[in-house]
Design an enzyme around this catalytic site. Structure first.
Site, PDB file in Angstrom:
ATOM      1  N   LEU A  96       0.797  -1.063   0.087  1.00 11.43           N
ATOM      2  CA  LEU A  96       0.080  -0.030   0.010  1.00 11.43           C
ATOM      3  C   LEU A  96       0.997   1.183  -0.084  1.00 11.43           C
ATOM      4  CD1 LEU A  96      -2.551  -1.335   2.426  1.00 11.43           C
ATOM      5  CD2 LEU A  96      -2.943  -0.816   0.172  1.00 11.43           C
ATOM      6  N   HIS A 112       2.482  -9.169  11.601  1.00 12.03           N
ATOM      7  CA  HIS A 112       3.522  -9.732  10.948  1.00 12.03           C
ATOM      8  C   HIS A 112       4.304 -11.011  11.837  1.00 12.03           C
ATOM      9  CE1 HIS A 112       7.099  -9.657   8.382  1.00 12.03           C
ATOM     10  NE2 HIS A 112       7.806  -9.837   9.517  1.00 12.03           N
ATOM     11  N   GLU A 180      -0.464 -20.305  15.945  1.00 13.17           N
ATOM     12  CA  GLU A 180      -1.212 -20.959  17.032  1.00 13.17           C
ATOM     13  C   GLU A 180      -0.740 -20.143  18.559  1.00 13.17           C
ATOM     14  OE1 GLU A 180      -1.680 -25.519  15.756  1.00 13.17           O
ATOM     15  OE2 GLU A 180      -0.457 -25.034  17.389  1.00 13.17           O
ATOM     16  N   ALA A 182       0.796 -17.414  18.808  1.00 11.77           N
ATOM     17  CA  ALA A 182       1.142 -15.670  18.879  1.00 11.77           C
ATOM     18  C   ALA A 182      -0.070 -15.122  17.971  1.00 11.77           C
ATOM     19  CB  ALA A 182       2.471 -15.290  18.370  1.00 11.77           C
ATOM     20  N   GLU A 183      -0.134 -15.421  16.579  1.00 14.61           N
ATOM     21  CA  GLU A 183      -0.882 -14.573  15.875  1.00 14.61           C
ATOM     22  C   GLU A 183      -2.344 -14.687  16.122  1.00 14.61           C
ATOM     23  OE1 GLU A 183       0.164 -14.809  11.670  1.00 14.61           O
ATOM     24  OE2 GLU A 183       1.919 -15.677  12.081  1.00 14.61           O
TER      25      GLU A 183
HETATM   26  C1  GAR Z   1       0.261 -14.906   8.534  1.00 11.95           C
HETATM   27  O1  GAR Z   1       1.277 -15.536   8.964  1.00 11.95           O
HETATM   28  C2  GAR Z   1       0.791 -13.640   8.783  1.00 11.95           C
HETATM   29  O2  GAR Z   1       1.367 -13.312   9.612  1.00 11.95           O
HETATM   30  C3  GAR Z   1       1.454 -13.385   7.314  1.00 11.95           C
HETATM   31  O3  GAR Z   1       1.077 -14.130   6.311  1.00 11.95           O
HETATM   32  C4  GAR Z   1       0.315 -15.167   6.873  1.00 11.95           C
HETATM   33  C5  GAR Z   1      -1.311 -15.111   6.446  1.00 11.95           C
HETATM   34  O4  GAR Z   1      -1.960 -16.398   6.924  1.00 11.95           O
HETATM   35  N1  GAR Z   1       1.918 -11.868   6.897  1.00 11.95           N
HETATM   36  C6  GAR Z   1       2.832 -11.396   6.662  1.00 11.95           C
HETATM   37  O5  GAR Z   1       3.945 -12.209   6.268  1.00 11.95           O
HETATM   38  C7  GAR Z   1       2.617  -9.892   6.168  1.00 11.95           C
HETATM   39  N2  GAR Z   1       4.045  -9.397   5.984  1.00 11.95           N
HETATM   40  P1  GAR Z   1      -3.536 -16.471   7.069  1.00 11.95           P
HETATM   41  O6  GAR Z   1      -4.003 -16.027   5.665  1.00 11.95           O
HETATM   42  O7  GAR Z   1      -3.829 -17.945   7.449  1.00 11.95           O
HETATM   43  O8  GAR Z   1      -3.944 -15.313   8.046  1.00 11.95           O
END
Ligand code: GAR
Length: 204
Positions: A96, A112, A180, A182-183
């Protein structure tokens, strides 16, 4: 209190989108509601997840747009149509521009899959981040949610969580553990934090 209207931008499988949908159901995300999911990729499984949850969807693809300006104009049209107040990048893989990020200053957050400032910036996305972490030999990695500005992965950090790297990890195993542990925890929490702030600012 009026809920903050959230648009989630995706490109792939959408497991982070799913975490947000589940958090909304469970009341972890209560100050905001997902009103729109925009995919940068036609046919992304994230769109199916949105449809299953009854959330309106749109596709805005950089590849099918004549220019970056036209691409971002199509995103803006969708965001304005849905009156979105917070944009959550959940695995959104298109860049973006500064014009776009300035327009939505402090209104865009991104997840991230590393502990910023390690393994971030241009070229670090998806599995590549975990490959780089394993190549370097770090013993701890994690995930970061941050505000989005004109510097890739350079905006103010909102939340971070560390995750252990285990001996013999493959990039895929590490990616799964980071997701699992963290994200899927951090992104809903951060979305709630920022939604609550925006909602409070509306004075209701
Ligand atoms: C995730 O691991 C996210 O953190 C990463 O892409 C994956 C998407 O998975 N994002 C990046 O790398 C951004 N720089 P998802 O479609 O299953 O949520």
């Amino acid at each position: 209190m009026l809920k903050t209207k959230i648009a989630v931008l995706v490109s792939g499988g959408g497991t982070n989108l799913q975490a947000l949908i589940d958090a909304q159901k469970d009341g972890v995300l209560r100050s905001g509601e997902i009103v729109l999911v925009i995919s940068g990729v036609e046919g992304a499984y994230a769109l199916t997840r949105a449809e299953n949850a009854g959330i309106p969807t749109a596709v805005c693809s950089r590849r099918d747009s004549v220019s970056q300006e036209a691409f971002e104009a199509s995103i803006c049209r969708e965001l304005e149509g849905a009156c979105a107040e917070l944009i959550v990048l959940a695995g959104f893989m298109s860049i973006l521009s500064e014009d776009f990020t300035r327009k939505y200053e402090n209104r865009i957050i991104n997840i991230h899959p590393s502990l910023i400032p390690s393994f971030c910036g241009k070229g670090f996305y998806g599995l590549r981040v975990h490959e780089a972490a394993l190549d370097y030999g770090v013993k701890v990695t994690g995930a970061t949610v941050h505000f989005v500005n004109e510097i890739p992965d350079g905006g103010e950090i909102i939340l971070q969580k560390a995750v252990e790297v285990l001996p013999g990890d493959t990039p895929e195993e590490l990616q799964r553990r980071v997701m699992e542990q963290a994200e899927w925890v951090l992104l809903p929490k951060a979305a709630e934090l920022v939604s609550a702030k925006i909602a409070a600012g509306k004075g209701e």
